[in-house]
Scaffold this motif. Structure first.
Motif, mmCIF file in Angstrom:
data_model
loop_
_atom_site.group_PDB
_atom_site.id
_atom_site.type_symbol
_atom_site.label_atom_id
_atom_site.label_comp_id
_atom_site.label_asym_id
_atom_site.label_seq_id
_atom_site.Cartn_x
_atom_site.Cartn_y
_atom_site.Cartn_z
ATOM 1 N N LEU A 239 -36.697 -26.430 16.520
ATOM 2 C CA LEU A 239 -38.023 -27.048 16.620
ATOM 3 C C LEU A 239 -38.424 -27.699 15.300
ATOM 4 O O LEU A 239 -38.936 -28.826 15.269
ATOM 5 N N ILE A 240 -38.195 -26.994 14.204
ATOM 6 C CA ILE A 240 -38.553 -27.523 12.889
ATOM 7 C C ILE A 240 -37.778 -28.802 12.589
ATOM 8 O O ILE A 240 -38.310 -29.757 12.017
ATOM 9 N N MET A 241 -36.518 -28.853 12.995
ATOM 10 C CA MET A 241 -35.666 -29.992 12.663
ATOM 11 C C MET A 241 -35.844 -31.190 13.588
ATOM 12 O O MET A 241 -35.664 -32.325 13.169
ATOM 13 N N LEU A 242 -36.202 -30.963 14.862
ATOM 14 C CA LEU A 242 -36.111 -32.031 15.845
ATOM 15 C C LEU A 242 -37.409 -32.430 16.527
ATOM 16 O O LEU A 242 -37.503 -33.540 17.060
ATOM 17 N N LEU A 243 -38.422 -31.572 16.566
ATOM 18 C CA LEU A 243 -39.599 -31.843 17.396
ATOM 19 C C LEU A 243 -40.507 -32.900 16.776
ATOM 20 O O LEU A 243 -40.993 -32.723 15.659
ATOM 21 N N PRO A 244 -40.773 -34.034 17.490
ATOM 22 C CA PRO A 244 -41.759 -35.004 16.996
ATOM 23 C C PRO A 244 -43.176 -34.506 17.252
ATOM 24 O O PRO A 244 -43.398 -33.653 18.110
ATOM 25 N N ALA A 245 -44.125 -35.049 16.511
ATOM 26 C CA ALA A 245 -45.503 -34.568 16.618
ATOM 27 C C ALA A 245 -46.229 -35.146 17.823
ATOM 28 O O ALA A 245 -46.894 -34.422 18.564
ATOM 29 N N SER A 246 -46.127 -36.467 18.017
ATOM 30 C CA SER A 246 -46.860 -37.146 19.078
ATOM 31 C C SER A 246 -46.346 -38.577 19.173
ATOM 32 O O SER A 246 -45.559 -39.009 18.325
ATOM 33 N N PRO A 247 -46.794 -39.354 20.176
ATOM 34 C CA PRO A 247 -46.416 -40.768 20.208
ATOM 35 C C PRO A 247 -46.865 -41.531 18.964
ATOM 36 O O PRO A 247 -46.272 -42.549 18.610
ATOM 37 N N HIS A 248 -47.920 -41.052 18.288
ATOM 38 C CA HIS A 248 -48.371 -41.689 17.045
ATOM 39 C C HIS A 248 -47.440 -41.357 15.880
ATOM 40 O O HIS A 248 -47.312 -42.146 14.947
ATOM 41 N N ILE A 249 -46.846 -40.170 15.913
ATOM 42 C CA ILE A 249 -45.925 -39.734 14.854
ATOM 43 C C ILE A 249 -44.647 -39.262 15.537
ATOM 44 O O ILE A 249 -44.425 -38.052 15.729
ATOM 45 N N PRO A 250 -43.777 -40.196 15.925
ATOM 46 C CA PRO A 250 -42.632 -39.831 16.763
ATOM 47 C C PRO A 250 -41.400 -39.348 16.012
ATOM 48 O O PRO A 250 -40.353 -39.153 16.631
ATOM 49 N N LYS A 251 -41.506 -39.157 14.700
ATOM 50 C CA LYS A 251 -40.342 -38.724 13.928
ATOM 51 C C LYS A 251 -40.356 -37.212 13.751
ATOM 52 O O LYS A 251 -41.414 -36.594 13.639
ATOM 53 N N PRO A 252 -39.179 -36.579 13.691
ATOM 54 C CA PRO A 252 -39.115 -35.133 13.425
ATOM 55 C C PRO A 252 -39.641 -34.800 12.032
ATOM 56 O O PRO A 252 -39.716 -35.662 11.151
ATOM 57 N N LEU A 253 -39.995 -33.557 11.830
ATOM 58 C CA LEU A 253 -40.576 -33.121 10.569
ATOM 59 C C LEU A 253 -39.554 -33.104 9.436
ATOM 60 O O LEU A 253 -39.855 -33.488 8.302
ATOM 61 N N ILE A 254 -38.324 -32.664 9.724
ATOM 62 C CA ILE A 254 -37.324 -32.439 8.678
ATOM 63 C C ILE A 254 -36.245 -33.509 8.658
ATOM 64 O O ILE A 254 -36.044 -34.179 7.646
#
Length: 511
Positions: A239-254
């Motif tokens: 989840l930390i490596m792959l999950l995007p935040a929203s359509p506004h922020i579609p990139k993963p966190l890490i």
């Protein structure tokens, strides 16, 4: 309450082709492009392009949340398998003390659900739920070493605290990536994670519990909790490596990767804004008025009551399911394996109900039908509770459990679609999950030691609860239909008098 509009936004210019869709807005209200910050004044896309975007949501975002729910339920439910392996004797507690600990788990979730939802909005859903999965995985692993009544209570309350925000957080993320017409199927798939855990926890126990005999320095139930706790921490890393935040922020966190192309990121956002104008905002912070407004909306509370009634009897059978089957004169390992069948039934019914609900856009009657089936199986199970036919009792028990699963996610979707804003939806989902855990708290007290092993009193209470939920669902569906008729009559009256009220003309409850 939000409603489904009578008519959708009509583009100012016709699309270039029959399968092309448009998102049109002016520069003053347009949303910045997710890839270059430019203003989107007009964007067109084809059905094929939109399907490609949705496929990536289906194969990245939804599976991550699905497996998070899977390990969530494993951590919560593996104690029911531990009961068949001498858990009470090993820890040194009684059945009623065990029930108290289960109640504390759900109480921790209930008390912290709305504060957790505030944190969800404050730090962002991907950070918050990733942290929660990591935290409950760690607690789930360490609970293998609990000892005594105090230690047992401490681990259950900590597990409740760390699990409190995962489900509403995940449902909120799903609602930001999928259009309203897509929600019921995806919510159903998400809740299948819960069903898959129910379907496989008995099989995992069947394979893991014998490790206690092979490597006797730990009990079988301890190996079960350690292995499943490590599984949760592994999912947290994903989840930390792959999950995007929203359509506004579609990139993963890490990871520095793009899940969608720049063109697809524009479509990802534009299609959601076209579906509902409130999705233009990238920030949906909660205010006190959002909480008080949702709490004062009386139409939320029937959904809450349905959830309490449904989950209370589900929780009772879920906790003691393997133990009840063992009491039908099956051995420990066989009872754990047989208990998994209810979960597989739940997988099929949940997927079927969700697919049917999305295809027909019917919510209330689907919930009512599901509760009617559960009620019918409960009547039969309660009537045959004194039977000596162990396979008959087992079959009725797993049918009750299997058909108890699908109505819950459809009820959640039904509530979600009748919320007027992301903030209201967020609070309503928190209330809904609080209701589900309140039901589980009630369910943890229904099967008492002085009522064992036939649980005549407990089963009668379960039947009364599902009867109440069934009645409330019928009444809720009727009141939505009547409300829509009143809105239609009001609209007709305004049109005849030459008046026009935008909020009224677009208002329609989802039924």
């Amino acid at each position: 309450m939000t409603s489904v509009p009578y008519s959708q936004h009509v583009p100012s210019d016709p699309p270039a082709s029959l399968d092309e869709k448009s998102f049109v807005g002016d520069e003053s209200s347009a949303t910045p492009s997710p890839n270059n910050g430019s203003v989107i004044s007009e964007l067109t896309w084809t059905d094929a392009e939109e399907r490609a975007v949705v496929r990536k949501i289906d194969f990245v975002v939804l599976p991550l949340l699905f497996f998070g729910f899977y390990v969530f339920q494993l951590e919560r439910g593996n104690i029911s398998n531990a009961l068949t392996d001498g858990f009470l004797k090993s820890v040194g507690i009684t059945q009623d003390q065990f029930n108290t600990g289960q109640a504390l788990l759900y109480l921790g979730i209930i008390l912290l659900e709305i504060p957790s939802n505030y944190m969800l909005q404050l730090v962002g859903p991907r950070i918050w739920i990733s942290f929660q999965v990591l935290a409950f995985g760690l607690v789930g692993t360490l609970q293998a070493f609990q000892k005594g009544y105090g230690g047992y209570l401490a681990t259950r309350i900590m597990l409740g605290v760390t699990e409190c925000g995962y489900i509403p957080g995940a449902l909120f993320i799903i609602s930001t990536f999928y259009k309203r017409s897509e929600l019921a199927t995806r919510n159903a798939i998400f809740f299948i994670g819960n069903g898959l855990a129910s379907a496989t926890t008995g099989l995992l126990a069947y394979g893991i519990l014998p490790l206690g005999a092979r490597y006797p320095h730990l009990k079988g139930w301890q190996y079960l909790m350690i292995i499943e706790g490590c599984m949760a921490m592994f999912i947290a890393i994903l989840l930390i490596m792959l999950l995007p935040a929203s359509p506004h922020i579609p990139k993963p966190l890490i990871l520095p990767i793009r899940l969608w192309t720049p063109r697809q990121e524009e479509i990802l956002l534009a299609r959601m804004v076209k579906d509902d104008e409130v999705n233009k905002k990238s920030n949906h912070r909660l205010a006190i008025k959002d909480i008080t407004g949702t709490l004062s909306n009386w139409r939320v509370w029937p959904h809450v009551l349905i959830a309490i009634c449904l989950i209370s009897q589900t929780g009772a059978l879920g906790t003691y399911g393997p133990t009840l089957i063992k009491g039908f004169n099956f051995d420990t390992l066989t009872a754990n394996a047989l208990s998994s069948v209810a979960g597989w039934i739940g997988l099929v019914t949940t997927a079927s109900f969700g697919f049917f609900s999305d295809r027909t856009r019917i919510r209330g009657p689907v919930v009512v039908t599901g509760l009617a089936l559960v009620w019918a199986f409960w009547v039969a199970f309660q009537q045959k509770s004194l039977s000596t036919d162990r396979w008959l009792k087992y079959g009725l028990q797993i049918m009750v459990q299997g058909f108890s699963i699908p109505s819950h996610p459809i009820n959640a979707t039904w509530l979600s679609l009748n919320c007027r804003s992301p903030q209201e939806r967020s609070v309503a989902m928190a209330l809904f999950i609080m209701a589900a855990n309140s039901g589980a708290l009630v369910g943890s007290q229904l099967l008492r030691g002085d009522d064992a092993p036939l649980y005549k009193r407990g089963f009668k209470v379960c039947l009364c609860l599902i009867s109440l939920g069934f009645l409330v669902a019928i009444l809720q569906h009727i009141q939505y239909r009547l409300s829509n008729r009143r809105i239609e009559r009001r609209q007709q009256g305004q049109e005849e008098s030459g008046e026009y009220v935008e909020t009224v003309s677009k208002w329609r409850y989802t039924i």
